[in-house]
Design an enzyme around this catalytic site. Structure first.
Site, PDB file in Angstrom:
ATOM      1  N   THR A 138       0.819  -1.210   0.000  1.00 37.39           N
ATOM      2  CA  THR A 138       0.000   0.000   0.000  1.00 37.39           C
ATOM      3  C   THR A 138       0.855   1.263   0.000  1.00 37.39           C
ATOM      4  OG1 THR A 138      -1.542   1.237   1.396  1.00 37.39           O
ATOM      5  CG2 THR A 138      -0.095  -0.268   2.524  1.00 37.39           C
ATOM      6  N   ASP A 139       0.265   2.357  -0.458  1.00 38.41           N
ATOM      7  CA  ASP A 139       0.959   3.648  -0.372  1.00 38.41           C
ATOM      8  C   ASP A 139       1.015   4.164   1.073  1.00 38.41           C
ATOM      9  OD1 ASP A 139      -1.737   4.306  -0.057  1.00 38.41           O
ATOM     10  OD2 ASP A 139      -1.760   5.851  -1.619  1.00 38.41           O
ATOM     11  N   GLU A 140       0.207   3.565   1.970  1.00 40.36           N
ATOM     12  CA  GLU A 140       0.157   4.070   3.352  1.00 40.36           C
ATOM     13  C   GLU A 140       1.474   3.864   4.095  1.00 40.36           C
ATOM     14  OE1 GLU A 140      -3.339   3.343   5.614  1.00 40.36           O
ATOM     15  OE2 GLU A 140      -4.654   3.524   3.888  1.00 40.36           O
ATOM     16  N   TYR A 163      -2.170  -0.660  10.928  1.00 38.79           N
ATOM     17  CA  TYR A 163      -2.266  -1.303   9.609  1.00 38.79           C
ATOM     18  C   TYR A 163      -1.039  -0.983   8.761  1.00 38.79           C
ATOM     19  CZ  TYR A 163      -3.421  -1.674   4.639  1.00 38.79           C
ATOM     20  OH  TYR A 163      -3.359  -1.950   3.293  1.00 38.79           O
ATOM     21  N   LYS A 167       2.004  -3.409   7.324  1.00 36.08           N
ATOM     22  CA  LYS A 167       2.333  -3.565   5.898  1.00 36.08           C
ATOM     23  C   LYS A 167       3.788  -3.148   5.647  1.00 36.08           C
ATOM     24  CE  LYS A 167      -0.045  -4.650   2.899  1.00 36.08           C
ATOM     25  NZ  LYS A 167      -0.473  -5.961   2.323  1.00 36.08           N
TER      26      LYS A 167
END
Ligand code: NAD
Ligand code: DAU
Length: 359
Positions: A138-140, A163, A167
């Site tokens: 993810t970009d997060e 989260y 990741k």
């Protein structure tokens, strides 16, 4: 002659995984596909209606943390490639219950990497021909942007929720297995997806469901947080490009070049539904259902992807404009309200537990 590949897709009954399984069956029908999914609240076999077990496809209900189950698949099925979607994926759930995120996202990814290392590398650490491990991320992991700038592949990791931290940890493990052992790994870091089969806890399907039912539409904080929205089919095509042509050891950012404030997305959905279904009451539009609620803890302000690498190296770019994608998505949810209610109340899970047992 090259061997027909056998691909292990994890999390193929979730939102993006199911769209990817459909794409792969359609575009690479000669490949053998094993779909491994635990069927958590977010995974539903009904996301894959029409895809039947047979010589080219097999569904296995298992946990990616279950070493014996993963080992059995690598030994019994001769896995050549892994496309790893399985994860706990919802930020709000990670805030109220982070343990499952640590277990699935970190320990689960580690379990898969270990199996691939044992089965794919020879005594000198050389990978078997045709092996690839693609980790979908993810970009997060990059944290939160201010008003300016974009995330590129060289942006420093700065995860800010349980989260995104889980990741980021899994991304680091994947990179470590490339650098330390020479495992042929790839990572994709994608922005917010939307489209069919998304569980109605995420912004777009949640707002759609509530707006169809004329219930309050919760918008966190001031509604001005920005996400970069990408149609799920475009993401799946990007994943396939990276799987087949990406350079091992590399990561690829994937984005829609389509930044929207949450409040813009919510009002757009209201307006489309008003047109499709008529006004809830005379003189009252669905926008009047919008309710600003307490902000998410640690709410990231803005995400925006610089997708130059995948565009320049692999020629990928999004095909679906947001204006078209959101209309298609609204129509899909309108046509599939039974699916929405069944995944929300969990009745599918009971049925599959009867069919496949607890694991
Ligand atoms: P999802 O929550 O819809 O689906 C997750 C799937 O994984 C479900 O089918 C679930 O049953 C399965 N699963 C969960 N824990 C498991 C376990 N321990 N063992 C086996 N299966 C398990 O998620 P999604 O939105 O489809 O996201 C898929 C992947 O893409 C995730 O890795 C996520 O981090 C990443 N991603 C998502 C988005 C997005 O906008 N949704 C954007 C970028 C990246
Ligand atoms: O950026 C990629 C990520 O996008 C993925 O890695 C995650 O798996 C995926 O869930 C998604 O994370 P977000 O937190 O951005 O998505 P979500 O749909 O939960 O929220 C989108 C925005 O909308 C966010 O700013 C929070 C806000 N929001 C969300 C919900 C559920 C609301 O205002 N109201 C809501 O009810």
């Amino acid at each position: 002659m090259q061997k027909t590949p056998t691909v292990l897709v994890t999390g193929g009954c979730g939102f993006i995984g199911a769209n990817f399984v459909r794409l792969l069956r359609q575009q690479r029908p000669q490949w053998r596909l094993i779909n491994l999914d635990k069927l958590t609240y977010a995974g539903n076999l009904n996301n894959l209606t029409g895809i039947q077990d047979g010589p080219g496809y097999r569904f296995v209900r298992a946990d990616i943390c279950d070493t014996a189950a993963i080992e059995g698949l690598f030994t019994g099925e001769g896995i050549d490639m892994v496309v790893h979607f399985a994860a706990e994926s919802h930020v709000d759930r990670s805030i109220t219950g982070p343990a499952a995120f640590i277990e699935t996202n970190i320990v689960g990814t580690f379990t898969l990497l270990e199996a691939a290392r044992r089965h794919w590398l020879d005594g000198e650490g050389k990978p078997a021909a045709g092996t690839r491990f693609l980790h979908v991320s993810t970009d997060e992991v990059y944290g939160s942007l201010g008003e300016e700038g974009f995330f590129s592949e060289t942006t420093a990791y700065d995860p800010r929720s349980p989260y995104s931290a889980s990741k980021a940890s899994s991304d680091h493990l994947v990179s470590a297995y490339f650098h330390t052992y020479g495992l042929p790994t790839l990572i994709t870091n994608c922005s917010n997806n939307y489209g069919p089969y998304q569980f109605p806890e995420k912004l777009i399907p949640l707002i759609l469901r509530n707006a169809m039912q004329e219930k309050p539409l919760p918008v966190y904080g001031d509604g001005r947080n920005i996400r970069d929205w990408l149609y799920v089919g475009d993401h799946c095509e990007a994943v396939l490009e990276v799987l087949e042509r990406g350079l091992p050891g590399r990561s690829y950012n994937i984005g829609g070049n389509n930044e929207k404030m949450n409040i813009e997305v919510v009002t757009l959905i209201c307006d489309i539904l008003d047109r499709r279904l008529g006004l809830p009451e005379k003189g009252m539009t669905r926008r009047s259902l919008i309710t600003f609620v307490r902000d998410r803890l640690g709410h990231d302000r803005r995400y925006a992807i610089d997708a130059a690498r995948i565009r320049e190296e692999l020629g990928w770019q999004p095909k679906v404009a947001f204006e078209d994608g959101i209309e298609m998505t609204v129509d899909w949810y309108l046509a599939n309200q039974d699916w929405v209610e069944a995944v929300v109340d969990g009745s599918y899970q009971e049925y599959y537990t009867k069919m496949y047992g607890d694991r």
